[in-house]
Design a protein around this motif. Structure first.
Motif, mmCIF file in Angstrom:
data_model
loop_
_atom_site.group_PDB
_atom_site.id
_atom_site.type_symbol
_atom_site.label_atom_id
_atom_site.label_comp_id
_atom_site.label_asym_id
_atom_site.label_seq_id
_atom_site.Cartn_x
_atom_site.Cartn_y
_atom_site.Cartn_z
ATOM 1 N N UNK A 11 0.827 -1.212 0.000
ATOM 2 C CA UNK A 11 0.000 0.000 0.000
ATOM 3 C C UNK A 11 0.860 1.261 0.000
ATOM 4 N N UNK A 12 1.962 1.229 0.768
ATOM 5 C CA UNK A 12 2.821 2.413 0.858
ATOM 6 C C UNK A 12 3.504 2.704 -0.472
ATOM 7 N N UNK A 13 4.029 1.682 -1.133
ATOM 8 C CA UNK A 13 4.710 1.887 -2.415
ATOM 9 C C UNK A 13 3.719 2.381 -3.461
ATOM 10 N N UNK A 14 2.545 1.796 -3.506
ATOM 11 C CA UNK A 14 1.531 2.247 -4.479
ATOM 12 C C UNK A 14 1.112 3.682 -4.212
ATOM 13 N N UNK A 15 1.033 4.060 -2.934
ATOM 14 C CA UNK A 15 0.696 5.446 -2.582
ATOM 15 C C UNK A 15 1.778 6.405 -3.066
ATOM 16 N N UNK A 16 3.034 6.049 -2.834
ATOM 17 C CA UNK A 16 4.135 6.916 -3.250
ATOM 18 C C UNK A 16 4.209 7.037 -4.767
ATOM 19 N N UNK A 17 3.989 5.938 -5.473
ATOM 20 C CA UNK A 17 4.030 5.976 -6.937
ATOM 21 C C UNK A 17 2.872 6.782 -7.511
ATOM 22 N N UNK A 18 1.762 6.806 -6.813
ATOM 23 C CA UNK A 18 0.600 7.546 -7.324
ATOM 24 C C UNK A 18 0.835 9.048 -7.364
ATOM 25 N N UNK A 19 1.857 9.521 -6.614
ATOM 26 C CA UNK A 19 2.178 10.958 -6.609
ATOM 27 C C UNK A 19 3.126 11.351 -7.734
ATOM 28 N N UNK A 20 3.583 10.363 -8.520
ATOM 29 C CA UNK A 20 4.501 10.646 -9.618
ATOM 30 C C UNK A 20 3.688 11.077 -10.840
ATOM 31 N N UNK A 21 3.752 12.341 -11.166
ATOM 32 C CA UNK A 21 2.965 12.872 -12.277
ATOM 33 C C UNK A 21 3.442 12.354 -13.628
ATOM 34 N N UNK A 22 4.655 11.821 -13.687
ATOM 35 C CA UNK A 22 5.189 11.311 -14.953
ATOM 36 C C UNK A 22 4.672 9.913 -15.273
ATOM 37 N N UNK A 23 4.050 9.262 -14.299
ATOM 38 C CA UNK A 23 3.509 7.927 -14.532
ATOM 39 C C UNK A 23 2.058 8.032 -14.985
ATOM 40 N N UNK A 24 1.751 7.532 -16.172
ATOM 41 C CA UNK A 24 0.379 7.566 -16.664
ATOM 42 C C UNK A 24 -0.530 6.685 -15.809
ATOM 43 N N UNK A 25 -0.007 5.559 -15.356
ATOM 44 C CA UNK A 25 -0.749 4.671 -14.465
ATOM 45 C C UNK A 25 0.243 3.935 -13.585
ATOM 46 N N UNK A 26 -0.189 3.599 -12.390
ATOM 47 C CA UNK A 26 0.684 2.903 -11.454
ATOM 48 C C UNK A 26 0.574 1.404 -11.689
ATOM 49 N N UNK A 27 1.688 0.797 -12.100
ATOM 50 C CA UNK A 27 1.698 -0.644 -12.278
ATOM 51 C C UNK A 27 1.547 -1.340 -10.928
ATOM 52 N N UNK A 28 1.001 -2.530 -10.954
ATOM 53 C CA UNK A 28 0.809 -3.268 -9.712
ATOM 54 C C UNK A 28 2.160 -3.619 -9.102
ATOM 55 N N UNK A 29 2.240 -3.422 -7.805
ATOM 56 C CA UNK A 29 3.464 -3.749 -7.070
ATOM 57 C C UNK A 29 3.405 -5.219 -6.673
ATOM 58 N N UNK A 30 4.522 -5.924 -6.835
ATOM 59 C CA UNK A 30 4.573 -7.340 -6.516
ATOM 60 C C UNK A 30 5.522 -7.599 -5.352
ATOM 61 N N UNK A 31 5.319 -8.723 -4.695
ATOM 62 C CA UNK A 31 6.178 -9.103 -3.573
ATOM 63 C C UNK A 31 7.636 -9.178 -4.008
ATOM 64 N N UNK A 32 7.879 -9.645 -5.231
ATOM 65 C CA UNK A 32 9.246 -9.771 -5.729
ATOM 66 C C UNK A 32 9.960 -8.428 -5.794
ATOM 67 N N UNK A 33 9.212 -7.333 -5.970
ATOM 68 C CA UNK A 33 9.828 -6.002 -5.982
ATOM 69 C C UNK A 33 10.432 -5.679 -4.611
ATOM 70 N N UNK A 34 9.685 -6.002 -3.562
ATOM 71 C CA UNK A 34 10.183 -5.754 -2.211
ATOM 72 C C UNK A 34 11.273 -6.743 -1.837
ATOM 73 N N UNK A 35 11.115 -8.001 -2.254
ATOM 74 C CA UNK A 35 12.141 -9.011 -1.993
ATOM 75 C C UNK A 35 13.455 -8.591 -2.644
ATOM 76 N N UNK A 36 13.361 -8.022 -3.837
ATOM 77 C CA UNK A 36 14.549 -7.519 -4.542
ATOM 78 C C UNK A 36 15.222 -6.420 -3.717
ATOM 79 N N UNK A 37 14.432 -5.460 -3.218
ATOM 80 C CA UNK A 37 14.994 -4.355 -2.437
ATOM 81 C C UNK A 37 15.629 -4.868 -1.146
#
Length: 575
Positions: free
Chosen positions: A158-184
């Protein structure tokens, strides 16, 4: 179309140069899919005389302060941080997760260089993970992945999707996956350095008092994303990462007064460029921070300096991650070292079993007073001082005292004189804190009464009414000796071997398996690409190989330490 490693490297080097970094005596090179990128020495004529081969401005470091000051994610992260909901490691992981998903991230040249998958067990398939069954690492991986998954579901997504939603350069926020956080999470644990930042860099004079007090060094945070290794019985003492957290806003006044006294504040972070140095048992370089620019000419920078400036051109520049066994190397970094001299075996007495021990409450009190340990690390090099040393250079120093591991003076082994210092003590390789626990656990009812009587007699002769831990330890030893403890130790090590060998056999089975797949791998190299692709599934991959080498080492250590325990028990019985 996928970007080639060479193209990624070129973009990254340009990014470093544009941001003030200097590679005066080193180059970054691609080492293949298994190893990724590494740092190599440049010709001697291209190096500085002082041995400095890379300088990275600290402004490029991804630290908790950088996250809190970031114009994009900073405001939201700062609010969470001040509320005590997150800690510094979590901040860096969230930042990495968000920036990786932003195609216009200013960190993109660096993030593109990082691996997309990792070799640590959190990334293993079920088939690969099965090779770890019976080892401490198997259960630790299952528990840690479960913990990370729960954290992702409860907080991260929820936090990552919220932060990405504030990026005006993104036309749409792609779904965040567990693997994205596991990578980080994997990026942080494999690459973060413990950076000794100058106080003036963390608390710049240009900031107001409220800003200055927001970050500092503290060892207690309200929320921690760690490896959960204490719960899984894996000991980690990371040379790259130590517990250096930044404090919450609530404690700023107390901590700032302490911080002002110190000139250095340790902060965990990623330093692009230097973090591409791979591990070596004997590192050929170290890193330092240059606060004033007196060494590098670049204030507030980190630099890589060769241990010897005579390193041959084209040789890889290695740093040491610390003296780590294969269990820790595989868990944190995703690689192992054949015949690792720093390997160790973890042995523990299960807490759940202690609940069923007779007189558990009374024994628990004695264990607490003695500061006994329910688990111990047994480094391989202990065997050099045991009954069956592998080399002839065994140190025949003075006999160890019962309480040597506490760094205290000699313990009175026997007040009555009936029980003498055991002659085998000089070769006993097992830590006394652990043997103390085993002695106490195996005590019988009559022995408990005898210990209580000895201690009552002791404290009755003085004003202080409570015996010390050393006195309790000596009393327990006088009454019980070593027999019960050594017998339980033999049982624990025997059970460890059975668990390790279940389903995979003994060390010889692992050796045969590794030799078989090595031969098949050599055969694979001689095939054409089409034949190689068809038969690829027959061959063992790096993850399986690493797992088998690790578990084979565990079996070997368990067998050798069992031999030591059995011999000590035999000598104890003869006494």
């Amino acid at each position: 179309m996928a970007i080639t490693p060479e193209a990624k490297l070129q973009s990254f080097l340009q990014w470093l140069q544009a941001n003030g970094a200097e590679l005066s005596g080193s180059t970054v090179q691609y080492c293949g899919p298994d190893k990724g990128f590494g740092v190599f020495s440049a010709p001697t004529g291209d190096r500085r005389e002082d041995g400095v081969v890379m300088v990275i401005p600290l402004d490029l470091a991804i630290t908790p302060m950088r996250v809190l000051q970031d114009p994009f994610v900073g405001p939201r992260c700062r609010a969470l941080f001040e509320e005590g909901h997150v800690d510094d490691r979590f901040l860096v992981m969230i930042f990495l997760t968000v920036e990786r998903l932003r195609p216009n991230s200013q960190w993109k040249p660096y993030l593109d260089m990082l691996p997309s998958v990792f070799g640590n067990p959190l990334w293993f398939t079920e088939e690969e993970l099965a090779e770890l069954k019976g080892t401490t690492l198997y259960q630790a991986t299952i528990l840690q992945k479960k913990t990370l998954r729960a954290l992702y579901d409860d907080k991260v997504k929820a936090l990552v999707e919220e932060l990405l939603s504030h990026d005006s350069h993104l036309e749409s926020v792609n779904e965040v996956h567990f693997e994205d956080f596991l990578w980080a999470n994997s990026v942080f644990w494999t690459r973060a350095l413990n950076i000794p930042l100058p106080h003036s860099y963390v608390f710049p004079e240009s900031l107001g008092a409220e800003e200055n007090n927001s970050t500092c060094n503290d060892h207690g945070s309200s929320f921690s994303v760690t490896s959960n290794l204490a719960d899984s019985c894996i000991e980690v003492d990371s040379h790259k990462i130590e517990d250096a957290n930044i404090v919450s806003e609530k404690e700023k006044y107390k901590e700032t007064s302490n911080a002002l006294v110190s000139k250095t504040i340790w902060v965990e972070g990623l330093v692009p460029g230097i973090d591409f140095c791979n591990h070596g048992l004997k590192g050929t370089a170290t890193w330092e921070v240059d606060g004033e620019g007196s060494v590098t000419g670049i204030p507030a920078s980190m630099y890589l300096i060769l241990a010897e400036n005579t390193l041959e051109a084209g040789k890889e520049i290695l740093i040491s991650y610390g003296n780590k066994g294969n269990e820790e190397l595989l868990y944190l970094y995703g690689f192992i070292i054949d015949n690792n001299p720093d390997d160790y075996l973890m042995v523990h007495y299960p807490m759940e079993a202690f609940q069923n021990v007779p007189y558990a409450d009374r024994k628990a009190r004695l264990l607490e007073i003695q500061k006994a340990e329910f688990r111990c690390l047994l480094p391989k090099n202990l065997l050099d001082h045991g009954f069956f040393p592998a080399n002839s250079l065994r140190a025949d120093g003075p006999k160890k005292d019962l309480d040597d591991d506490h760094g205290s003076s000699t313990v009175n082994y026997s007040w009555s004189g009936r029980r003498k210092v055991p002659p085998y003590l000089n070769n006993l390789v097992f830590p006394q804190e652990f043997l103390t626990a085993l002695r106490t656990i195996t005590m019988q009812d009559d022995e408990l009464c005898q210990v209580a009587s000895l201690l009552e007699e002791l404290v009755g002769t003085r004003e202080e009414q409570h015996p010390s831990g050393r006195e309790v330890q000596a009393a327990v030893w006088e009454v019980c000796g070593d027999y019960g403890a050594l017998q339980l130790l033999v049982d624990l090590l025997s059970a460890k071997i059975i668990e390790l060998e279940e389903g995979s056999g003994n060390e010889d089975c692992d050796t045969e398996l590794l030799e078989k797949f090595h031969a098949m791998g050599m055969e694979l190299q001689n095939l054409d690409s089409e034949s190689r692709n068809k038969r690829q599934g027959e061959f063992m991959n790096k993850n399986k190989t690493s797992s088998i080498v690790y578990r084979k080492g565990q079996k070997q250590l368990a067998r050798l330490f069992l031999k030591e325990a059995e011999h000590a028990l035999e000598l104890c019985t003869s006494e």
